[in-house]
Design a protein around this motif. Sequence first.
Motif, short mmCIF file in Angstrom:
data_model
loop_
_atom_site.label_atom_id
_atom_site.label_comp_id
_atom_site.label_asym_id
_atom_site.label_seq_id
_atom_site.Cartn_x
_atom_site.Cartn_y
_atom_site.Cartn_z
N SER A 190 6.31 84.30 46.59
CA SER A 190 5.53 83.39 45.75
C SER A 190 5.72 83.73 44.28
O SER A 190 5.95 82.85 43.44
N ARG B 176 7.61 81.32 41.44
CA ARG B 176 6.84 80.94 40.25
C ARG B 176 7.52 81.41 38.98
O ARG B 176 7.55 80.69 37.97
N HIS C 92 10.49 79.13 38.30
CA HIS C 92 10.02 77.82 37.83
C HIS C 92 9.53 77.92 36.38
O HIS C 92 9.86 77.06 35.55
N ARG C 93 8.77 78.98 36.10
CA ARG C 93 8.26 79.17 34.74
C ARG C 93 9.40 79.41 33.76
O ARG C 93 9.30 79.03 32.59
N VAL D 12 3.68 77.27 44.19
CA VAL D 12 3.87 76.92 42.78
C VAL D 12 2.78 75.98 42.31
O VAL D 12 2.19 76.16 41.24
N SER E 120 -0.08 76.62 39.43
CA SER E 120 -0.14 75.74 38.27
C SER E 120 -1.54 75.18 38.09
O SER E 120 -2.05 75.09 36.97
#
Length: 301
Positions: free
Chosen positions: A230, A234, A237-238, A277, A281
């Motif tokens: 996880s 994340r 993606h960030r 994700v 968020s």
Amino acid sequence: MNLDNFGMDTITLAGTLEAKLAASRAAGFAQIMLWSKDLVGHPGGLAAAVQLVRASGLRVTGIQVMRDYEGLDGTLHDYKIDVARNMLQICHAVGAPLLLVCSSTSRHASGELQVIARHLAKLANLAVPLGIRIGYEALSWGRHVNQYMQAWEVVERADHANLGVVIDSFHILANNAALDDLDDIPGQRIAMVQLSDFMWRDIRNPEEKLETARHLRVFPGEGEHSLELSDMVRRLHRGGYRGDYSFEVFNDDYLQMTLDVVAARARRSAKWVTDQVLRRSLQVRQTQKESGEHSVSHHNI
């Protein structure tokens, strides 16, 4: 991030190429990672295999895998270049935008990073006219490059727009590698992310690492490293990564299960990853909202 960002890897599924494509499509996936042997081993030959892939409607994310390529010299290097040219032609034929290259395990390969970078840049140059990108991945048992940050250093040294690094969660988890370093890799320099987990916290020796890697991986959400996975996704993606995620799950048990069951497990895994994700968020946005409301209230007082 949505479910269209995820796809199966044909190494995870038993059966014929046609059956693998159909099962992936039936499970709701829009993309697939192919192994070259799926295509060249088709009874009807490469052309027939390509026709099957195109008829499936699945987008091909890449072709696996160029092994023991970099760091060689003389006739060994020439031999591998010849193999690479053929694999690039297979990529071109099936419309694959990416050729994956894993770090060498050869005793004959140089460990000099500048040599490795030069050879990868040469391969990236060969791929340019065909519209194919090269992705370089660190195997956790690679002879000289076995950490993902080493692979990233090589990609940086090569400094070629057509070369990116491949992030593979299995090799990161198997090495107990720090995830903080992912923040230092620009999202646009990541060519592909491959996801899988395994069923025990730690790998105790090199033999167990190979056995687990080749026979006992599981889908994300099924193993013992859900928190790390996880966090990993994340961070990517960030950091701006908006590319594809492929489930590269080598598992002998899955090869004894029906295709629809395995594909359904993969689909649940894709949902699990996107939820991680999305949930984070939402938590961040809620925290920011509450912080803003607190600031307004404090100002009014």
